[in-house]
Design a protein around this motif. Sequence first.
Motif, PDB file in Angstrom:
ATOM      1  N   GLU A 119       0.857  -1.184   0.000  1.00 30.70           N
ATOM      2  CA  GLU A 119       0.000   0.000   0.000  1.00 30.70           C
ATOM      3  C   GLU A 119       0.892   1.233   0.000  1.00 30.70           C
ATOM      4  O   GLU A 119       1.676   1.437   0.929  1.00 30.70           O
ATOM      5  CB  GLU A 119      -0.881   0.014   1.256  1.00 30.70           C
ATOM      6  CG  GLU A 119      -1.907  -1.083   1.305  1.00 30.70           C
ATOM      7  CD  GLU A 119      -3.077  -0.807   0.385  1.00 30.70           C
ATOM      8  OE1 GLU A 119      -3.286   0.357   0.005  1.00 30.70           O
ATOM      9  OE2 GLU A 119      -3.780  -1.770   0.042  1.00 30.70           O
ATOM     10  N   PRO A 120       0.819   2.047  -1.034  1.00 30.83           N
ATOM     11  CA  PRO A 120       1.657   3.245  -1.056  1.00 30.83           C
ATOM     12  C   PRO A 120       1.177   4.271  -0.025  1.00 30.83           C
ATOM     13  O   PRO A 120       0.003   4.288   0.361  1.00 30.83           O
ATOM     14  CB  PRO A 120       1.469   3.781  -2.475  1.00 30.83           C
ATOM     15  CG  PRO A 120       0.143   3.256  -2.897  1.00 30.83           C
ATOM     16  CD  PRO A 120      -0.037   1.932  -2.203  1.00 30.83           C
ATOM     17  N   ALA A 121       2.088   5.109   0.392  1.00 32.53           N
ATOM     18  CA  ALA A 121       1.727   6.180   1.314  1.00 32.53           C
ATOM     19  C   ALA A 121       0.826   7.174   0.592  1.00 32.53           C
ATOM     20  O   ALA A 121       0.962   7.405  -0.611  1.00 32.53           O
ATOM     21  CB  ALA A 121       2.985   6.881   1.812  1.00 32.53           C
ATOM     22  N   THR A 122      -0.089   7.741   1.336  1.00 33.63           N
ATOM     23  CA  THR A 122      -0.915   8.836   0.821  1.00 33.63           C
ATOM     24  C   THR A 122      -0.957   9.915   1.899  1.00 33.63           C
ATOM     25  O   THR A 122      -0.503   9.694   3.022  1.00 33.63           O
ATOM     26  CB  THR A 122      -2.356   8.382   0.530  1.00 33.63           C
ATOM     27  OG1 THR A 122      -2.999   8.047   1.769  1.00 33.63           O
ATOM     28  CG2 THR A 122      -2.400   7.191  -0.416  1.00 33.63           C
ATOM     29  N   ALA A 123      -1.521  11.037   1.561  1.00 38.85           N
ATOM     30  CA  ALA A 123      -1.629  12.109   2.551  1.00 38.85           C
ATOM     31  C   ALA A 123      -2.446  11.646   3.750  1.00 38.85           C
ATOM     32  O   ALA A 123      -2.154  12.004   4.885  1.00 38.85           O
ATOM     33  CB  ALA A 123      -2.267  13.339   1.911  1.00 38.85           C
ATOM     34  N   ALA A 124      -3.450  10.825   3.510  1.00 41.48           N
ATOM     35  CA  ALA A 124      -4.323  10.378   4.592  1.00 41.48           C
ATOM     36  C   ALA A 124      -3.813   9.121   5.279  1.00 41.48           C
ATOM     37  O   ALA A 124      -4.270   8.792   6.380  1.00 41.48           O
ATOM     38  CB  ALA A 124      -5.721  10.119   4.035  1.00 41.48           C
ATOM     39  N   ARG A 125      -2.879   8.412   4.642  1.00 46.65           N
ATOM     40  CA  ARG A 125      -2.437   7.138   5.199  1.00 46.65           C
ATOM     41  C   ARG A 125      -0.926   6.982   5.037  1.00 46.65           C
ATOM     42  O   ARG A 125      -0.440   6.516   4.011  1.00 46.65           O
ATOM     43  CB  ARG A 125      -3.152   5.983   4.499  1.00 46.65           C
ATOM     44  CG  ARG A 125      -2.892   4.613   5.128  1.00 46.65           C
ATOM     45  CD  ARG A 125      -3.446   3.486   4.266  1.00 46.65           C
ATOM     46  NE  ARG A 125      -2.804   3.479   2.974  1.00 46.65           N
ATOM     47  CZ  ARG A 125      -3.436   3.476   1.809  1.00 46.65           C
ATOM     48  NH1 ARG A 125      -4.740   3.465   1.759  1.00 46.65           N
ATOM     49  NH2 ARG A 125      -2.775   3.494   0.669  1.00 46.65           N
ATOM     50  N   PRO A 126      -0.155   7.381   6.045  1.00 40.01           N
ATOM     51  CA  PRO A 126       1.297   7.200   5.966  1.00 40.01           C
ATOM     52  C   PRO A 126       1.646   5.724   5.849  1.00 40.01           C
ATOM     53  O   PRO A 126       0.873   4.851   6.226  1.00 40.01           O
ATOM     54  CB  PRO A 126       1.797   7.756   7.299  1.00 40.01           C
ATOM     55  CG  PRO A 126       0.681   8.603   7.825  1.00 40.01           C
ATOM     56  CD  PRO A 126      -0.587   8.006   7.286  1.00 40.01           C
ATOM     57  N   SER A 127       2.823   5.435   5.302  1.00 39.72           N
ATOM     58  CA  SER A 127       3.293   4.065   5.151  1.00 39.72           C
ATOM     59  C   SER A 127       4.601   3.891   5.915  1.00 39.72           C
ATOM     60  O   SER A 127       5.608   4.534   5.599  1.00 39.72           O
ATOM     61  CB  SER A 127       3.530   3.742   3.667  1.00 39.72           C
ATOM     62  OG  SER A 127       4.301   2.554   3.542  1.00 39.72           O
ATOM     63  N   ALA A 128       4.579   3.010   6.929  1.00 40.02           N
ATOM     64  CA  ALA A 128       5.797   2.745   7.694  1.00 40.02           C
ATOM     65  C   ALA A 128       6.870   2.144   6.799  1.00 40.02           C
ATOM     66  O   ALA A 128       8.053   2.460   6.942  1.00 40.02           O
ATOM     67  CB  ALA A 128       5.482   1.817   8.871  1.00 40.02           C
ATOM     68  N   GLN A 129       6.479   1.288   5.862  1.00 35.80           N
ATOM     69  CA  GLN A 129       7.455   0.684   4.947  1.00 35.80           C
ATOM     70  C   GLN A 129       8.102   1.750   4.064  1.00 35.80           C
ATOM     71  O   GLN A 129       9.309   1.733   3.827  1.00 35.80           O
ATOM     72  CB  GLN A 129       6.786  -0.365   4.065  1.00 35.80           C
ATOM     73  CG  GLN A 129       6.572  -1.686   4.775  1.00 35.80           C
ATOM     74  CD  GLN A 129       5.946  -2.683   3.825  1.00 35.80           C
ATOM     75  OE1 GLN A 129       4.761  -2.638   3.585  1.00 35.80           O
ATOM     76  NE2 GLN A 129       6.769  -3.555   3.288  1.00 35.80           N
ATOM     77  N   CYS A 130       7.303   2.650   3.575  1.00 34.06           N
ATOM     78  CA  CYS A 130       7.824   3.723   2.731  1.00 34.06           C
ATOM     79  C   CYS A 130       8.786   4.597   3.537  1.00 34.06           C
ATOM     80  O   CYS A 130       9.876   4.937   3.061  1.00 34.06           O
ATOM     81  CB  CYS A 130       6.665   4.558   2.192  1.00 34.06           C
ATOM     82  SG  CYS A 130       7.185   5.903   1.104  1.00 34.06           S
ATOM     83  N   ASP A 131       8.399   4.923   4.752  1.00 31.76           N
ATOM     84  CA  ASP A 131       9.269   5.767   5.575  1.00 31.76           C
ATOM     85  C   ASP A 131      10.577   5.052   5.910  1.00 31.76           C
ATOM     86  O   ASP A 131      11.639   5.676   5.925  1.00 31.76           O
ATOM     87  CB  ASP A 131       8.543   6.202   6.850  1.00 31.76           C
ATOM     88  CG  ASP A 131       7.489   7.262   6.570  1.00 31.76           C
ATOM     89  OD1 ASP A 131       7.555   7.909   5.501  1.00 31.76           O
ATOM     90  OD2 ASP A 131       6.602   7.442   7.423  1.00 31.76           O
ATOM     91  N   ARG A 132      10.532   3.740   6.155  1.00 25.39           N
ATOM     92  CA  ARG A 132      11.772   2.989   6.414  1.00 25.39           C
ATOM     93  C   ARG A 132      12.676   3.006   5.181  1.00 25.39           C
ATOM     94  O   ARG A 132      13.892   3.175   5.290  1.00 25.39           O
ATOM     95  CB  ARG A 132      11.461   1.539   6.819  1.00 25.39           C
ATOM     96  CG  ARG A 132      11.043   1.388   8.273  1.00 25.39           C
ATOM     97  CD  ARG A 132      11.106  -0.067   8.708  1.00 25.39           C
ATOM     98  NE  ARG A 132      10.243  -0.943   7.929  1.00 25.39           N
ATOM     99  CZ  ARG A 132       8.964  -1.168   8.184  1.00 25.39           C
ATOM    100  NH1 ARG A 132       8.389  -0.576   9.217  1.00 25.39           N
ATOM    101  NH2 ARG A 132       8.260  -1.974   7.431  1.00 25.39           N
ATOM    102  N   ALA A 133      12.091   2.840   4.024  1.00 20.48           N
ATOM    103  CA  ALA A 133      12.877   2.875   2.784  1.00 20.48           C
ATOM    104  C   ALA A 133      13.497   4.252   2.587  1.00 20.48           C
ATOM    105  O   ALA A 133      14.660   4.375   2.194  1.00 20.48           O
ATOM    106  CB  ALA A 133      12.004   2.495   1.595  1.00 20.48           C
ATOM    107  N   ARG A 134      12.729   5.284   2.870  1.00 23.22           N
ATOM    108  CA  ARG A 134      13.262   6.643   2.742  1.00 23.22           C
ATOM    109  C   ARG A 134      14.434   6.846   3.694  1.00 23.22           C
ATOM    110  O   ARG A 134      15.471   7.390   3.303  1.00 23.22           O
ATOM    111  CB  ARG A 134      12.155   7.672   3.001  1.00 23.22           C
ATOM    112  CG  ARG A 134      11.091   7.703   1.905  1.00 23.22           C
ATOM    113  CD  ARG A 134       9.982   8.696   2.271  1.00 23.22           C
ATOM    114  NE  ARG A 134      10.491  10.043   2.439  1.00 23.22           N
ATOM    115  CZ  ARG A 134      10.708  10.891   1.434  1.00 23.22           C
ATOM    116  NH1 ARG A 134      10.432  10.531   0.197  1.00 23.22           N
ATOM    117  NH2 ARG A 134      11.177  12.103   1.670  1.00 23.22           N
ATOM    118  N   LEU A 135      14.277   6.408   4.926  1.00 23.12           N
ATOM    119  CA  LEU A 135      15.356   6.561   5.905  1.00 23.12           C
ATOM    120  C   LEU A 135      16.604   5.811   5.469  1.00 23.12           C
ATOM    121  O   LEU A 135      17.729   6.304   5.652  1.00 23.12           O
ATOM    122  CB  LEU A 135      14.887   6.070   7.282  1.00 23.12           C
ATOM    123  CG  LEU A 135      13.894   6.989   8.000  1.00 23.12           C
ATOM    124  CD1 LEU A 135      13.304   6.283   9.213  1.00 23.12           C
ATOM    125  CD2 LEU A 135      14.557   8.292   8.418  1.00 23.12           C
ATOM    126  N   ALA A 136      16.437   4.641   4.871  1.00 23.50           N
ATOM    127  CA  ALA A 136      17.579   3.844   4.411  1.00 23.50           C
ATOM    128  C   ALA A 136      18.373   4.563   3.326  1.00 23.50           C
ATOM    129  O   ALA A 136      19.543   4.279   3.115  1.00 23.50           O
ATOM    130  CB  ALA A 136      17.097   2.485   3.897  1.00 23.50           C
TER     131      ALA A 136
END
Length: 74
Positions: free
Chosen positions: A38-55
């Motif tokens: 599930e991709p991140a959206t303005a209404a629904r953040p994505s923990a996986q997406c944020d972890r990938a960004r941090l990496a």
Amino acid sequence: MKGTEGGRSRCVALDGTIGRAAACTIYPQRPSPCRELEPATAARPSAQCDRARLAHGLAPLSERDWAPELTAPA
Ligand code: SF4
């Protein structure tokens, strides 16, 4: 997803520069794990997406990323 195993964190199908402009080169044929994420959206953040960004040295997405025109200086 080749390239994401074994500690490497960049898929060989990803083209471009992460943090600037990047895209999947096989998007219509991407594997099922990619389709199911599930991709991140303005209404629904994505923990996986944020972890990938941090990496990749990027900050987690914030409200500012979704509506830059609302937060830009006048
Ligand atoms: S969406 Fe594309 S670039 Fe991203 S992990 Fe899947 S195959 Fe690789």
